[in-house]
Design a protein around this motif. Structure first.
Motif, mmCIF file in Angstrom:
data_model
loop_
_atom_site.group_PDB
_atom_site.id
_atom_site.type_symbol
_atom_site.label_atom_id
_atom_site.label_comp_id
_atom_site.label_asym_id
_atom_site.label_seq_id
_atom_site.Cartn_x
_atom_site.Cartn_y
_atom_site.Cartn_z
ATOM 1 N N MET A 149 0.828 -1.207 0.000
ATOM 2 C CA MET A 149 0.000 0.000 0.000
ATOM 3 C C MET A 149 0.864 1.260 0.000
ATOM 4 O O MET A 149 0.501 2.274 -0.608
ATOM 5 C CB MET A 149 -0.956 -0.002 1.198
ATOM 6 C CG MET A 149 -1.938 -1.151 1.186
ATOM 7 S SD MET A 149 -3.268 -1.009 2.404
ATOM 8 C CE MET A 149 -4.443 0.009 1.528
ATOM 9 N N CYS A 154 -2.313 2.380 -3.244
ATOM 10 C CA CYS A 154 -3.628 1.828 -3.579
ATOM 11 C C CYS A 154 -4.657 2.120 -2.496
ATOM 12 O O CYS A 154 -4.337 2.181 -1.310
ATOM 13 C CB CYS A 154 -3.529 0.316 -3.781
ATOM 14 S SG CYS A 154 -3.010 -0.155 -5.448
ATOM 15 N N ARG A 155 -5.883 2.288 -2.923
ATOM 16 C CA ARG A 155 -7.001 2.425 -2.003
ATOM 17 C C ARG A 155 -7.314 1.053 -1.406
ATOM 18 O O ARG A 155 -6.870 0.018 -1.897
ATOM 19 C CB ARG A 155 -8.232 2.959 -2.731
ATOM 20 C CG ARG A 155 -8.052 4.325 -3.391
ATOM 21 C CD ARG A 155 -9.332 4.744 -4.101
ATOM 22 N NE ARG A 155 -9.244 6.065 -4.695
ATOM 23 C CZ ARG A 155 -8.856 6.305 -5.945
ATOM 24 N NH1 ARG A 155 -8.505 5.294 -6.736
ATOM 25 N NH2 ARG A 155 -8.805 7.542 -6.402
ATOM 26 N N LEU A 156 -8.124 1.069 -0.362
ATOM 27 C CA LEU A 156 -8.509 -0.172 0.305
ATOM 28 C C LEU A 156 -9.207 -1.119 -0.670
ATOM 29 O O LEU A 156 -8.887 -2.312 -0.741
ATOM 30 C CB LEU A 156 -9.422 0.144 1.499
ATOM 31 C CG LEU A 156 -10.010 -1.042 2.264
ATOM 32 C CD1 LEU A 156 -8.918 -1.971 2.758
ATOM 33 C CD2 LEU A 156 -10.839 -0.544 3.439
ATOM 34 N N THR A 159 -6.940 -2.684 -3.177
ATOM 35 C CA THR A 159 -6.044 -3.668 -2.560
ATOM 36 C C THR A 159 -6.723 -5.016 -2.373
ATOM 37 O O THR A 159 -6.176 -6.055 -2.751
ATOM 38 C CB THR A 159 -5.536 -3.130 -1.208
ATOM 39 O OG1 THR A 159 -4.828 -1.897 -1.428
ATOM 40 C CG2 THR A 159 -4.605 -4.125 -0.547
ATOM 41 N N ALA A 248 -5.391 2.285 6.478
ATOM 42 C CA ALA A 248 -4.918 2.027 5.119
ATOM 43 C C ALA A 248 -4.777 3.331 4.343
ATOM 44 O O ALA A 248 -3.820 3.511 3.578
ATOM 45 C CB ALA A 248 -5.893 1.079 4.412
ATOM 46 N N ARG A 252 -1.736 5.651 1.972
ATOM 47 C CA ARG A 252 -1.908 6.283 0.667
ATOM 48 C C ARG A 252 -1.485 7.755 0.720
ATOM 49 O O ARG A 252 -0.766 8.244 -0.165
ATOM 50 C CB ARG A 252 -3.368 6.149 0.228
ATOM 51 C CG ARG A 252 -3.722 6.818 -1.105
ATOM 52 C CD ARG A 252 -5.148 6.428 -1.485
ATOM 53 N NE ARG A 252 -5.709 7.272 -2.513
ATOM 54 C CZ ARG A 252 -5.512 7.100 -3.823
ATOM 55 N NH1 ARG A 252 -4.748 6.122 -4.249
ATOM 56 N NH2 ARG A 252 -6.083 7.912 -4.704
#
Length: 307
Positions: A149, A154-156, A159, A248, A252
């Protein structure tokens, strides 16, 4: 129309429009909460919803549910989509009677938190110790989750939906499916490729056959959004950081911050983070003005000119 029937009608419409299950689930969770508030105020018909009722609900979210302005605005955004559907598609409201039409969004405090270098090292060292001590799936997976991440921004959702077939280790390219199901390619650094290879080897040995998804539970099934949130909740308890949210999305933001500090352009950061609107990217530049000052002091063309 009864509100509960209106919710079903709206959900059917979103499914017909082929919105992602994740988006629909987010819509319906918020609308169910609004429905409960309406019933508690003896409003059961859609047409009886007023601007005053909606405002009271949003105030309730802020004061009683402790939602921050960003979350309140997200709920208002969903309500606007909901009532606009019944205005434009079903014609149950007009521009004058639509209860959300003139409700403005709350003013937000723009604060984007990032991890410091020391905090990142602390997180990775924590998982490294677990890897060496326990050698479990959770230790290897959660360590690689943080590395991935941070290295991909990447976004949740991107991912948890990543499949091994989306990872091209030879050409060092990752294909992710982001918002509105738009596929994008992300370049992979040599260091991230090395981590991918190690994690892939572990998964092949652990599962005997490589699972479909990159991030899985112990049974090899795809991780859910909630499972990843629980990973960061557990990490938060172990790290005990006081000044930053352990999530998360903070990874980012941290990736974007590091790129900006290294002198990356707005265009590159927008493309790498897959921002549809450059305004979100510009928030980073506005917030980290001190970094911009340092870069300007180093690279301004006047530095090399004589007058």
């Amino acid at each position: 129309m009864l509100l509960k029937f209106a919710l079903n009608e709206f959900q059917n419409d979103r499914e017909y429009r082929n919105l992602s299950p994740r988006t629909i689930s987010s819509y319906m969770a918020s609308l169910e909460e609004f429905h409960e508030f309406c019933v508690s105020h003896e409003v059961i018909n859609l047409e009886d919803c007023t601007a005053s009722l909606v405002k009271n609900y949003l105030v309730h979210c802020g004061k009683n549910r402790k939602n921050n302005p960003t979350t309140v605005n997200s709920k208002l955004h969903i309500l606007k989509i909901f009532f606009n559907y019944f205005e434009y598609e079903m014609e149950l409201f007009t521009a004058k009677t639509n209860p959300t039409k003139k409700i403005p969004y709350a003013k937000e405090e723009i604060k984007i938190e990032v991890f410091s270098d020391e905090q990142i090292k602390q997180i990775l060292n924590y998982y490294k110790r677990l890897k060496h001590r326990d050698k479990t799936l959770y230790a290897y997976r959660d360590y690689f989750l943080v590395v991935f991440m941070l290295g991909s921004a990447c976004r949740l959702g991107e991912t948890v939906n990543l499949r091994w077939m989306d990872v091209d280790l030879n050409n060092q390219v990752i294909t992710v499916t982001g918002k509105k199901r738009v596929a994008s390619s992300i370049p992979m650094t040599d260091s991230l490729k090395k981590e991918f290879l190690e994690y892939k080897l572990f998964c092949e040995q652990h599962f005997k056959q490589l699972p479909e998804y990159v991030f899985t539970c112990r049974k090899g099934n795809q991780l859910t959004d909630n499972a990843v949130k629980c990973i960061f909740k557990h990490l938060k308890a172990n790290m005990n950081f006081k000044n930053v949210r352990v999530s998360a999305h903070t990874l980012r933001h941290t990736a974007a911050h590091r790129m900006l500090m290294s002198g990356a352009s707005v265009a590159f950061i927008q493309k790498f983070l897959r921002h549809a609107n450059v305004n979100m990217t510009l928030r980073y530049f506005a917030l980290w003005g001190s970094a911009m000052k340092e870069q300007n002091d180093l690279h301004n063309p006047l530095n090399t000119m004589k007058f």
